[in-house]
Design an enzyme around this catalytic site. Sequence first.
Site, PDB file in Angstrom:
ATOM      1  N   GLU A 255       0.788  -1.243   0.000  1.00  0.00           N
ATOM      2  CA  GLU A 255       0.000   0.000   0.000  1.00  0.00           C
ATOM      3  C   GLU A 255       0.815   1.286   0.000  1.00  0.00           C
ATOM      4  OE1 GLU A 255      -3.111   0.259   2.870  1.00  0.00           O
ATOM      5  OE2 GLU A 255      -4.108  -1.546   2.147  1.00  0.00           O
TER       6      GLU A 255
ATOM      7  N   GLU B 104      -5.767  -8.620   0.883  1.00  0.00           N
ATOM      8  CA  GLU B 104      -6.435  -8.233   2.130  1.00  0.00           C
ATOM      9  C   GLU B 104      -7.897  -7.928   1.847  1.00  0.00           C
ATOM     10  OE1 GLU B 104      -4.708  -5.099   4.548  1.00  0.00           O
ATOM     11  OE2 GLU B 104      -2.676  -5.776   4.060  1.00  0.00           O
TER      12      GLU B 104
HETATM   13  C1  BGP Z   1      -4.549  -2.163   5.480  1.00  0.00           C
HETATM   14  C2  BGP Z   1      -3.184  -2.522   6.003  1.00  0.00           C
HETATM   15  C3  BGP Z   1      -3.181  -3.585   7.064  1.00  0.00           C
HETATM   16  C4  BGP Z   1      -4.390  -3.599   7.952  1.00  0.00           C
HETATM   17  C5  BGP Z   1      -5.689  -3.214   7.272  1.00  0.00           C
HETATM   18  C6  BGP Z   1      -6.847  -2.973   8.219  1.00  0.00           C
HETATM   19  O1  BGP Z   1      -4.509  -0.909   4.906  1.00  0.00           O
HETATM   20  O2  BGP Z   1      -2.384  -2.992   4.956  1.00  0.00           O
HETATM   21  O3  BGP Z   1      -1.965  -3.535   7.732  1.00  0.00           O
HETATM   22  O4  BGP Z   1      -4.163  -2.977   9.121  1.00  0.00           O
HETATM   23  O5  BGP Z   1      -5.539  -2.092   6.456  1.00  0.00           O
HETATM   24  O6  BGP Z   1      -6.702  -1.750   8.857  1.00  0.00           O
HETATM   25  P1  BGP Z   1      -6.938  -1.577  10.413  1.00  0.00           P
HETATM   26  O7  BGP Z   1      -6.035  -2.541  11.076  1.00  0.00           O
HETATM   27  O8  BGP Z   1      -6.584  -0.196  10.731  1.00  0.00           O
HETATM   28  O9  BGP Z   1      -8.360  -1.851  10.646  1.00  0.00           O
END
Ligand code: BGP
Length: 471
Positions: free
Chosen positions: A173, A371
Amino acid sequence: MKNKFYFGGSIASHQCEGAYDEDGKGLGIMDLVTVGSKSKPRQFDDELKEGTYYPSHDGIDFYHRYKEDIALFKECGFTALRISVDWSRIYPNGDDEKPNEKGIAHYLDVVRELKRNGIEPIVTLFHFEMPVNIVRKYGSWQNREVIDLYLRYAKTMFEAFKGEVTYWATFNEMNHLDSDVELSDFFTYMNTGLCYSKLEEPAKVMVNCAYNMTLASVKAVKLGHQIDPDYKIGCVFGLTPVYAYSANPMDSIKAFQAMDRDWYQIDAMTKGAFPEYKLEAYRQRGVDIQISEEEKKAFEEGKIDFIGINYYASAVETDLKLEDASGSFFGGLNNPYLKQSDWGWTIDPIGLRYLLMMVDRRYDLPMIITENGLGAYDTLEEDGSVHDPYRIAYLNDHIEQIKAAIEHDKVNCFGYLMWGPIDLVSATTGEMKKRYGFIYVDKNDDGSGSFRRYRKDSFDWYRKTIKEFMK
Ligand code: BGP
């Protein structure tokens, strides 16, 4: 690759490992980030402060419990797990003469444990983890010397894991770095260790960081392919489909521009050249990036093998000056047709199908969903059960859309890795109570708890879903 489909999950070292100062690990940028909440942003400290709790320091103790957790992933039917390597475990200061052998040995153990359990490791080299020393001494990614430090780290990993790992991702990202919009400290810090609000020339710094990271990625891809031609090396992007608010053509332009900001790096990594439209945008921000012949060659020779997609939400843009001109976490307006999670993230399964179609037709490269998931409040019942029908519904709706995209739209998607299969520290808020997992971890936001693991209802559901999908 076309016929394979991986099912599993995705985790990142700073959110799960803990052991932040063990076995020679250096201080990483996320080790200086405090706990926040929905309403209170996380703080980025310059030094560790006595009495302050930093969630990365103990994470969910995956560093010590990975065998137990991998056994659970196997039981759940995983065929792949995306992990990240913490750069500060391999080169504690980023510019050390030699790598830290204990750091390499640890990740070799994890990867071998995964393979013993029939789980394909997919390894990200940079998921918001970087030695603090690189920020302090070199000014982070705005300095081109950092590209060489990253390449040395990448080379160490590619050589040490030859024959052990096939799938790599260069970055996670980094596309959120953008010179065209006001950025939050969060997005800049995660990728660079720099706070946007403290920068004297934010546009210039952001342009240089984003360009240098893109260049680092293409160079790493070439290097990896030289070390092992069988390596499949991709990059992971956080992608948000953006809808036009109305049929006003200007709304479509706005929506396109908002998406374009997330796509230029994919263009740079797949088309053999850094896009001229982005260089022009940089010039308009007062920064003239000069691309040398050697760098042009790097873009030609460092094309990625696959595209990793992190998908959480869609957004809406308009050219109209509406009174309610904000709302969505990912920017733009709230969508009246869609609901949001408890943390304000728009829930849009169809957006995932739309996105898969766009990426497939635009790039014609294998894609993997690296993800996707729902952060939600869970309750651990006295008997150790956790009933999470909301998570099952969310994931089910998204998987249905992936199925449609593969079967009906014929997109080339080779896997689904759900985010946070085991509860871990939230990246944006640092909370534990924003839970994603099939596996509940008994840990609270202040670090208290037994760290015991419990299977949620969704655990069994995912196991059955994988079986069904793979029939
Ligand atoms: C993405 C990241 C992850 C993860 C996810 C969920 O952008 O790559 O590392 O954290 O988001 O976000 P959060 O943990 O803030 O809910």
